[in-house]
Design a protein around this motif. Structure first.
Motif, PDB file in Angstrom:
ATOM      1  N   GLU A 177       0.895  -1.162   0.000  1.00  0.00           N
ATOM      2  CA  GLU A 177       0.000   0.000   0.000  1.00  0.00           C
ATOM      3  C   GLU A 177       0.927   1.204   0.000  1.00  0.00           C
ATOM      4  N   ALA A 178       0.927   1.946  -1.093  1.00  0.00           N
ATOM      5  CA  ALA A 178       1.916   3.001  -1.249  1.00  0.00           C
ATOM      6  C   ALA A 178       1.301   4.273  -1.808  1.00  0.00           C
ATOM      7  N   LYS A 179       1.889   5.391  -1.415  1.00  0.00           N
ATOM      8  CA  LYS A 179       1.517   6.692  -1.961  1.00  0.00           C
ATOM      9  C   LYS A 179       2.578   7.100  -2.978  1.00  0.00           C
ATOM     10  N   LEU A 180       2.099   7.604  -4.124  1.00  0.00           N
ATOM     11  CA  LEU A 180       3.029   8.051  -5.154  1.00  0.00           C
ATOM     12  C   LEU A 180       3.359   9.533  -5.015  1.00  0.00           C
ATOM     13  N   SER A 181       2.550  10.248  -4.219  1.00  0.00           N
ATOM     14  CA  SER A 181       2.838  11.641  -3.915  1.00  0.00           C
ATOM     15  C   SER A 181       2.109  11.992  -2.625  1.00  0.00           C
ATOM     16  N   ALA A 182       2.448  13.140  -2.075  1.00  0.00           N
ATOM     17  CA  ALA A 182       1.834  13.554  -0.813  1.00  0.00           C
ATOM     18  C   ALA A 182       0.348  13.851  -0.994  1.00  0.00           C
ATOM     19  N   LEU A 183      -0.068  14.226  -2.192  1.00  0.00           N
ATOM     20  CA  LEU A 183      -1.441  14.669  -2.418  1.00  0.00           C
ATOM     21  C   LEU A 183      -2.358  13.544  -2.876  1.00  0.00           C
ATOM     22  N   ARG A 184      -1.792  12.445  -3.334  1.00  0.00           N
ATOM     23  CA  ARG A 184      -2.616  11.369  -3.869  1.00  0.00           C
ATOM     24  C   ARG A 184      -2.874  10.329  -2.803  1.00  0.00           C
ATOM     25  N   PRO A 185      -4.058   9.712  -2.836  1.00  0.00           N
ATOM     26  CA  PRO A 185      -4.324   8.635  -1.869  1.00  0.00           C
ATOM     27  C   PRO A 185      -3.456   7.415  -2.160  1.00  0.00           C
ATOM     28  N   ALA A 186      -3.283   6.594  -1.154  1.00  0.00           N
ATOM     29  CA  ALA A 186      -2.488   5.382  -1.330  1.00  0.00           C
ATOM     30  C   ALA A 186      -3.214   4.391  -2.229  1.00  0.00           C
ATOM     31  N   GLY A 187      -2.426   3.628  -2.972  1.00  0.00           N
ATOM     32  CA  GLY A 187      -2.979   2.579  -3.815  1.00  0.00           C
ATOM     33  C   GLY A 187      -2.354   1.247  -3.470  1.00  0.00           C
ATOM     34  N   ASN A 188      -2.979   0.180  -3.904  1.00  0.00           N
ATOM     35  CA  ASN A 188      -2.459  -1.167  -3.686  1.00  0.00           C
ATOM     36  C   ASN A 188      -1.785  -1.678  -4.948  1.00  0.00           C
ATOM     37  N   TYR A 189      -0.605  -2.236  -4.768  1.00  0.00           N
ATOM     38  CA  TYR A 189       0.183  -2.730  -5.893  1.00  0.00           C
ATOM     39  C   TYR A 189       0.634  -4.158  -5.583  1.00  0.00           C
ATOM     40  N   TRP A 190       0.597  -5.011  -6.629  1.00  0.00           N
ATOM     41  CA  TRP A 190       0.886  -6.427  -6.454  1.00  0.00           C
ATOM     42  C   TRP A 190       2.092  -6.854  -7.279  1.00  0.00           C
TER      43      TRP A 190
END
Length: 122
Positions: free
Chosen positions: A99-112
Motif C-alpha cells: 500500500e503506497a503513496k506516489l505523492s503527498a497529495l494522492r491517496p495510497a494505492g495497492n500494488y501487487w
C-alpha cells in the motif's frame, strides 16, 4: 508506477524453511504497509502476513508461530517472509502487496507483484 519483485520461492520438504523477499521500486513517495498473500489452486487469495511502516504486524491464524514478516530498514522498500515448519498446505503462489503513496497529495494505492511459487512436499 510501482514495481514489486518477489524472490525466494521454491520447493521445500515438510518441516523445512524458505525465505521470501519483496522489493518495491518506482516513483514511491511513501509505503504505508507491505504484505504477503497466497493463492492455492482452486482457492481464493488469502492474507498471510502484513507489516506497516511502524512495524505493526498481522498474521493469518494458520501461520502464526511459524512465519515471520519483517522489513529491512537498511534497504528501503524491502520486506521478507521467513517461513518455518512448512506444511504441504502452505503450497501456493505467494504474492507481495504494498500500500503506497506516489505523492503527498494522492491517496495510497495497492500494488501487487507477479507471485512466486512455494511447493511443500510431504
Amino acid at each position: 508506477q510501482v514495481r514489486l519483485v518477489e524472490s525466494g520461492g521454491g520447493l521445500a520438504q515438510a518441516g523445512g524453511s524458505l525465505r521470501l523477499a519483496c522489493v518495491a521500486s518506482g516513483s514511491i513517495f511513501r509505503i504505508n504497509a507491505m504484505g504477503w498473500y497466497r493463492q492455492a489452486p482452486g482457492k481464493q487469495r488469502e492474507l498471510v502476513a502484513t507489516i506497516t511502516s511502524a512495524g505493526s504486524t498481522i498474521y493469518a491464524d494458520s501461520v502464526k508461530g511459524r512465519f515471520a514478516i519483517s522489513r529491512d530498514d537498511r534497504v528501503a522498500n524491502t520486506a521478507y517472509l521467513q517461513m518455518n515448519s512448512l506444511r504441504p498446505e502452505d503450497t501456493a503462489v505467494y504474492y507481495c502487496k504494498t500500500e503506497a503513496k506516489l505523492s503527498a497529495l494522492r491517496p495510497a494505492g495497492n500494488y501487487w507483484g507477479q507471485g512466486t511459487q512455494v511447493t511443500v512436499s510431504s
